[in-house]
Design an enzyme around this catalytic site. Structure first.
Site, PDB file in Angstrom:
ATOM      1  CE  LYS A 222      -1.991   2.948   1.977  1.00  0.00           C
ATOM      2  NZ  LYS A 222      -1.744   4.383   1.610  1.00  0.00           N
TER       3      LYS A 222
ATOM      4  CD  GLU B   9      12.227   3.731   9.724  1.00  0.00           C
ATOM      5  OE1 GLU B   9      12.111   4.753  10.436  1.00  0.00           O
ATOM      6  OE2 GLU B   9      12.442   3.748   8.506  1.00  0.00           O
TER       7      GLU B   9
ATOM      8  CB  CYS C 151      12.449   8.415   9.620  1.00  0.00           C
ATOM      9  SG  CYS C 151      13.526   7.326   8.703  1.00  0.00           S
TER      10      CYS C 151
ATOM     11  CD  GLU D 172       9.290  12.649  12.406  1.00  0.00           C
ATOM     12  OE1 GLU D 172       8.163  12.126  12.395  1.00  0.00           O
ATOM     13  OE2 GLU D 172      10.323  12.049  12.073  1.00  0.00           O
TER      14      GLU D 172
HETATM   15  P1  NAI Z   1       1.362   8.487   7.855  1.00  0.00           P
HETATM   16  O1  NAI Z   1       2.087   7.678   8.856  1.00  0.00           O
HETATM   17  O2  NAI Z   1      -0.057   8.813   8.146  1.00  0.00           O
HETATM   18  O3  NAI Z   1       1.429   7.743   6.418  1.00  0.00           O
HETATM   19  C1  NAI Z   1       2.307   6.678   6.108  1.00  0.00           C
HETATM   20  C2  NAI Z   1       1.546   5.563   5.434  1.00  0.00           C
HETATM   21  O4  NAI Z   1       0.557   5.054   6.314  1.00  0.00           O
HETATM   22  C3  NAI Z   1       0.793   5.999   4.175  1.00  0.00           C
HETATM   23  O5  NAI Z   1       0.833   4.942   3.228  1.00  0.00           O
HETATM   24  C4  NAI Z   1      -0.628   6.181   4.677  1.00  0.00           C
HETATM   25  O6  NAI Z   1      -1.594   6.032   3.664  1.00  0.00           O
HETATM   26  C5  NAI Z   1      -0.714   5.056   5.683  1.00  0.00           C
HETATM   27  N1  NAI Z   1      -1.761   5.230   6.699  1.00  0.00           N
HETATM   28  C6  NAI Z   1      -2.227   6.390   7.221  1.00  0.00           C
HETATM   29  N2  NAI Z   1      -3.201   6.148   8.131  1.00  0.00           N
HETATM   30  C7  NAI Z   1      -3.344   4.801   8.187  1.00  0.00           C
HETATM   31  C8  NAI Z   1      -4.183   3.923   8.937  1.00  0.00           C
HETATM   32  N3  NAI Z   1      -5.083   4.393   9.819  1.00  0.00           N
HETATM   33  N4  NAI Z   1      -4.058   2.577   8.746  1.00  0.00           N
HETATM   34  C9  NAI Z   1      -3.155   2.095   7.878  1.00  0.00           C
HETATM   35  N5  NAI Z   1      -2.341   2.871   7.132  1.00  0.00           N
HETATM   36  C10 NAI Z   1      -2.428   4.211   7.287  1.00  0.00           C
HETATM   37  O7  NAI Z   1       2.190   9.806   7.593  1.00  0.00           O
HETATM   38  P2  NAI Z   1       1.703  11.193   6.942  1.00  0.00           P
HETATM   39  O8  NAI Z   1       0.332  11.548   7.466  1.00  0.00           O
HETATM   40  O9  NAI Z   1       1.878  11.121   5.486  1.00  0.00           O
HETATM   41  O10 NAI Z   1       2.771  12.202   7.548  1.00  0.00           O
HETATM   42  C11 NAI Z   1       2.609  12.722   8.861  1.00  0.00           C
HETATM   43  C12 NAI Z   1       3.915  12.768   9.599  1.00  0.00           C
HETATM   44  O11 NAI Z   1       4.439  11.466   9.774  1.00  0.00           O
HETATM   45  C13 NAI Z   1       5.033  13.500   8.899  1.00  0.00           C
HETATM   46  O12 NAI Z   1       4.935  14.877   9.057  1.00  0.00           O
HETATM   47  C14 NAI Z   1       6.231  12.913   9.591  1.00  0.00           C
HETATM   48  O13 NAI Z   1       6.431  13.530  10.822  1.00  0.00           O
HETATM   49  C15 NAI Z   1       5.837  11.466   9.816  1.00  0.00           C
HETATM   50  N6  NAI Z   1       6.366  10.565   8.762  1.00  0.00           N
HETATM   51  C16 NAI Z   1       7.449   9.770   9.047  1.00  0.00           C
HETATM   52  C17 NAI Z   1       8.012   8.977   8.072  1.00  0.00           C
HETATM   53  C18 NAI Z   1       9.203   8.140   8.337  1.00  0.00           C
HETATM   54  O14 NAI Z   1      10.002   7.915   7.433  1.00  0.00           O
HETATM   55  N7  NAI Z   1       9.358   7.583   9.522  1.00  0.00           N
HETATM   56  C19 NAI Z   1       7.498   8.968   6.704  1.00  0.00           C
HETATM   57  C20 NAI Z   1       6.311   9.776   6.516  1.00  0.00           C
HETATM   58  C21 NAI Z   1       5.799  10.539   7.514  1.00  0.00           C
END
Ligand code: NAI
Ligand code: MG
Length: 483
Positions: free
Chosen positions: A176, A251, A285, A384
């Site tokens: 996904k 992660e 990250c 973050e």
């Molecule tokens: P997110 O964690 O919501 O999205 C990451 C993935 O999870 C995407 O594929 C999204 O569609 C999916 N997702 C979202 N809600 C979900 C749910 N309830 N169940 C299953 N899958 C779900 O991150 P987002 O909203 O894009 O970014 C928000 C913050 O997260 C960023 O500002 C940053 O601080 C952090 N982040 C950290 C990352 C890392 O590399 N550790 C990568 C992206 C975001």
């Protein structure tokens, strides 16, 4: 030109059952560059069913481990052939400067695939100590159907961290992608199909987190979830996965300390600390977002650091000379602006940046930003931001640095700059983080396990270690008594 993409399920390109689609925006221009099928829970069901069938009865499972490795290696070769194309697609989808995609992200992604291709025929069980009248041994078996939920910052690389070990171990997978960046992953799986990865082994359900992501994480017939993303979503995924008690690896975010001692090689510390926070627009990250500088060199270091930060060329990600591209979205840009306002409110000094840049059309550009006079209890030192914003904090000595560095809910990575060997080792042991860099920052290696402690998550991707997350142990007890 706006391209159209469907879901990839059971080796076929199909529309979502609902017929719904969504737009993928190029963050460099704010323009729509692709229309993508939007998977719902019913599409996730289809994909999981295909992955299950491929795992239980497909040619994939009957293939020798060497042949599986060979196919993965062929896919890696295809990726080298298409490396420039993949880099362009990736940069268009997520805004990473093309020079970084070409020289860092894509080669690193292919290296990961090659690393695990080589491990496919090295999955081994053990013969156990047992008396003569019995034989005890273990088998290392694949888990089954893996669900991979990936973010938008490094779509291909973070997908590969999951896809390559999962497949090398003999699993099948449903991916996904993040809703912001679906395109490069869809282009990637075409290459896997071209080299003959059987139908159903890899499936891609593009769509949103609350629908497609949630359906995958809670699916009763998925055997493991591998997730990279925010800590908040990580918590939701753990809850969803608890339905059928599937294991998860998470992660998540970080607020990683990067600590510069007064005996460091100054120039390299300045340059790599800037890379540590501004690479990929700070959307990393492990970004070194808390920069700790020893009091005794503070002025000297910061002079050079600010010069370096000011010299960074922000611009169109497809321009070869761009060093920092746009943020991922308007929504994310607003989040970064919010943190800048909070930083000012709480009394930090905004030395440079802190504002949008009106570059290309409606792209989401932000300036390299430095906050000084930050204390470790301020919001901008605790949460973050995931943008090009560094919070600089002074420290007195080793003990002071260690206490402040560890005073965070996160524990993904840390950096130390010193030419004192003993100090480097003491700090490396004392820092609560999954990775510690000494005299460098943000470097990765396919052989080196990567992951977090505390609320940065658990599980280790990359390295031989990751194979453990995609296999399980079976014990076989054979009675050798005649009767
Ligand atoms: P997110 O964690 O919501 O999205 C990451 C993935 O999870 C995407 O594929 C999204 O569609 C999916 N997702 C979202 N809600 C979900 C749910 N309830 N169940 C299953 N899958 C779900 O991150 P987002 O909203 O894009 O970014 C928000 C913050 O997260 C960023 O500002 C940053 O601080 C952090 N982040 C950290 C990352 C890392 O590399 N550790 C990568 C992206 C975001
Ligand atoms: Mg989200």
């Amino acid at each position: 030109m706006v391209k159209k993409y469907q879901l990839f399920i059971d080796g076929k390109w199909v529309d979502a059952i609902s017929g719904k689609t969504f737009e993928s925006v190029n963050p460099g221009s704010g323009e729509v560059h692709a229309i993508v099928a939007e998977a719902g829970a019913d599409d996730v069901n289809r994909a999981v069913r295909a992955a299950r069938k491929a795992f239980e009865s497909g040619p994939w499972t009957k293939m020798t481990p060497s042949d599986r490795g060979r196919l993965l290696y062929k896919a890696a070769q295809k990726m080298w052939e298409k490396a420039d194309f993949l880099a362009e697609v990736e940069s268009q989808d997520n805004g990473l400067p093309i020079s970084d995609t070409k020289s860092i992200a894509i080669p690193a992604t292919i290296d990961v695939l090659e690393f695990y291709a080589g491990l496919a025929n090295k999955v081994q069980g053990e013969t156990l100590a047992s008396p003569n009248n019995r034989f005890n041994y273990t088998l290392r078996e694949p888990l089954g159907v893996i669900g991979a939920i990936v973010p938008w910052n490094f779509p291909l690389m973070l997908t590969m961290w999951k896809l390559a070990p999962a497949l090398a171990a003999g699993n099948t997978i449903v991916i996904k992608p993040a809703e912001q960046t679906p395109v490069s992953i869809l282009e990637l799986v075409k290459l896997f199909q071209e080299v003959g990865i059987p139908d159903g082994v890899i499936n891609v359900v593009t769509g949103f987190g609350e629908t497609a992501g949630q359906a995958l994480a809670s699916h009763p017939d998925v055997d493991k979830i591998a997730f990279t993303g925010s800590t908040k979503t990580g918590q939701l995924i753990m809850q969803a996965a608890s339905k059928n008690l599937k294991p998860v690896s998470l992660e998540l975010g970080g607020k990683s300390p990067n600590i510069v001692f007064d005996d460091a090689s100054l120039e390299k510390a300045v340059n790599m600390s800037a890379f540590g926070i501004y690479f990929a627009q700070g959307q990393v990250c492990a970004a070194g977002s808390r920069l700790f500088v020893q009091e005794s060199i503070y002025e000297k270091f910061m002079d050079l650091f600010i010069k370096k930060a000011n010299s960074i060329r922000v611009g169109n990600p497809l321009d070869q000379s761009t060093e920092m591209g746009p943020q991922i979205s308007e929504e994310h840009l607003k989040k970064i602006e919010h943190y800048v306002a909070v930083g000012l409110d709480e009394g930090a000094r905004l030395t440079i940046g802190g504002k949008r840049l009106n570059k290309e059309a409606n792209g989401y550009y932000f300036t390299p930003t430095v906050f000084e006079n930050v204390t470790n209890d301020m919001t901008i030192a605790r949460e973050e931001i995931f943008g090009p914003v560094v919070s600089v904090i002074k420290f007195k000595d080793e003990e002071d640095a260690l206490i402040k560095a560890n005073d965070t809910i996160y524990g993904l990575a840390a950096g130390i700059w010193t030419n004192n060997l003993k100090r480097a080792h003491r700090m490396a042991r004392g820092l609560k983080a999954g990775t510690v860099w000494v005299n460098t920052y943000s470097l990765l290696d396919s052989a080196a396990p990567f992951g977090g402690t505390k609320q940065s998550g658990f599980g280790r991707e990359l390295g031989v270690q990751a194979m453990e997350m995609y296999t399980q142990t079976k014990h076989v007890w054979i009675d050798l008594n005649e009767n």
